[in-house]
Design an enzyme around this catalytic site. Sequence first.
Site, PDB file in Angstrom:
ATOM      1  N   ASP A 142       3.911 -29.543   5.999  1.00  0.00           N
ATOM      2  CA  ASP A 142       3.188 -30.593   6.733  1.00  0.00           C
ATOM      3  C   ASP A 142       2.200 -31.317   5.812  1.00  0.00           C
ATOM      4  O   ASP A 142       1.656 -30.723   4.879  1.00  0.00           O
ATOM      5  CB  ASP A 142       2.442 -29.944   7.911  1.00  0.00           C
ATOM      6  CG  ASP A 142       2.043 -30.975   8.959  1.00  0.00           C
ATOM      7  OD1 ASP A 142       2.534 -32.122   8.901  1.00  0.00           O
ATOM      8  OD2 ASP A 142       1.233 -30.626   9.844  1.00  0.00           O
ATOM      9  N   ASN A 169      10.177 -34.718  16.239  1.00  0.00           N
ATOM     10  CA  ASN A 169       9.963 -35.793  15.267  1.00  0.00           C
ATOM     11  C   ASN A 169      10.750 -37.073  15.605  1.00  0.00           C
ATOM     12  O   ASN A 169      10.514 -38.130  15.014  1.00  0.00           O
ATOM     13  CB  ASN A 169      10.291 -35.332  13.835  1.00  0.00           C
ATOM     14  CG  ASN A 169       9.256 -34.383  13.256  1.00  0.00           C
ATOM     15  OD1 ASN A 169       9.575 -33.506  12.449  1.00  0.00           O
ATOM     16  ND2 ASN A 169       7.986 -34.537  13.644  1.00  0.00           N
TER      17      ASN A 169
HETATM   18  C1  IPE Z   1       5.932 -30.001  12.182  1.00  0.00           C
HETATM   19  O1  IPE Z   1       5.098 -31.004  11.698  1.00  0.00           O
HETATM   20  C2  IPE Z   1       7.348 -30.323  11.902  1.00  0.00           C
HETATM   21  C3  IPE Z   1       7.724 -30.335  10.499  1.00  0.00           C
HETATM   22  C4  IPE Z   1       6.992 -30.000   9.485  1.00  0.00           C
HETATM   23  C5  IPE Z   1       9.092 -30.728  10.248  1.00  0.00           C
HETATM   24  P1  IPE Z   1       4.563 -32.179  12.622  1.00  0.00           P
HETATM   25  O2  IPE Z   1       3.685 -33.016  11.773  1.00  0.00           O
HETATM   26  O3  IPE Z   1       5.710 -32.866  13.280  1.00  0.00           O
HETATM   27  O4  IPE Z   1       3.755 -31.375  13.714  1.00  0.00           O
HETATM   28  P2  IPE Z   1       2.658 -31.838  14.759  1.00  0.00           P
HETATM   29  O5  IPE Z   1       3.267 -32.929  15.592  1.00  0.00           O
HETATM   30  O6  IPE Z   1       1.476 -32.335  13.986  1.00  0.00           O
HETATM   31  O7  IPE Z   1       2.353 -30.602  15.526  1.00  0.00           O
HETATM   32  C1  IPE Z   2       5.587 -33.350   7.309  1.00  0.00           C
HETATM   33  O1  IPE Z   2       4.667 -34.325   7.038  1.00  0.00           O
HETATM   34  C2  IPE Z   2       6.999 -33.856   7.325  1.00  0.00           C
HETATM   35  C3  IPE Z   2       7.564 -33.986   8.666  1.00  0.00           C
HETATM   36  C4  IPE Z   2       7.015 -33.608   9.772  1.00  0.00           C
HETATM   37  C5  IPE Z   2       8.881 -34.594   8.762  1.00  0.00           C
HETATM   38  P1  IPE Z   2       4.113 -35.302   8.162  1.00  0.00           P
HETATM   39  O2  IPE Z   2       4.980 -36.534   8.161  1.00  0.00           O
HETATM   40  O3  IPE Z   2       3.995 -34.637   9.457  1.00  0.00           O
HETATM   41  O4  IPE Z   2       2.696 -35.648   7.575  1.00  0.00           O
HETATM   42  P2  IPE Z   2       1.345 -35.850   8.367  1.00  0.00           P
HETATM   43  O5  IPE Z   2       1.170 -34.663   9.261  1.00  0.00           O
HETATM   44  O6  IPE Z   2       1.497 -37.112   9.151  1.00  0.00           O
HETATM   45  O7  IPE Z   2       0.313 -35.939   7.312  1.00  0.00           O
HETATM   46 MG    MG Z   3       2.510 -33.605  10.361  1.00  0.00          MG
END
Ligand code: IPE
Ligand code: IPE
Ligand code: MG
Length: 246
Positions: free
Chosen positions: A21, A69
């Site tokens: 993340d 997502n």
């Molecule tokens: C969790 O991250 C899913 C992945 C890392 C693929 P998100 O960024 O989607 O999670 P939330 O929405 O902040 O909980």
């Molecule tokens: C994790 O990074 C990757 C996925 C969830 C696909 P994020 O895209 O969630 O990054 P933040 O949480 O917005 O920084």
């Molecule tokens: Mg995230």
Amino acid sequence: MKTGSGGEEAPLPRHVAIIMDGNGRWAKARNLPRSVGHERGVEALRKTVEGARDLGLSHLTVFSFSTENWRRPVSEVNALFGLLKMYVSQDLKKLKADGVRIRVLGTRAGLPEDVRLLVDQAQSETCHNDKFNLCIAFNYGGREELMRAARQLAADVVKGVADLDDFDEESFGQYLDTRGLPDPDLVIRTSGEMRISNFLIWQAAYTELVFMDVLWPDFRPKHLNEAIASYQTRQRRFGGLAVGSL
Ligand code: IPE
Ligand code: IPE
Ligand code: MG
């Protein structure tokens, strides 16, 4: 991190899972598009897989696209599909040669045909490898996985293939995408968020959790070592009592 050498008992986790993340925040901090954060995230993934193999881990699972997502803009969803395709197509040859078995956890429903074909190819071409297991949770959600398992079980009961009187947690596990895999001993989440976000909710019932402030594109093998060192200080009781406390 203790390696277990010198007679010290410091077992490595058998299965480490990572919620990767913070790609978006990494990009935002640099005034870059979120997609650049995701691209750099793939680099961090490559380094992490190498680091995990060097350490002698046997199972690594990474969360790279959740069923939730899909709520993101189409352009970002498409960029994430593109990166999965790029990673698998560019790295498959090397992963295969290195004895890595690839499994993709999650539902195929909704995935574009080319992504599905590539995922199937990666799985079938590496299914005889056994040196290292890399599971990519893509289009994965724990609740979706459990629903799919429950539906399949109900269908098997109707067909007479499954017998409810003879059914336990282990048999239910056979209906999950993780069938045959050990439960994760350690789940690491980067970016400072402290939640599970629907990741391996059945399998992580007794997992040790490590939350780290580093954003995923900055994650390096030293962070993996740090998380494992923290894991090695934990006392796992699984509802029982600590060894020696009786
Ligand atoms: C969790 O991250 C899913 C992945 C890392 C693929 P998100 O960024 O989607 O999670 P939330 O929405 O902040 O909980
Ligand atoms: C994790 O990074 C990757 C996925 C969830 C696909 P994020 O895209 O969630 O990054 P933040 O949480 O917005 O920084
Ligand atoms: Mg995230």
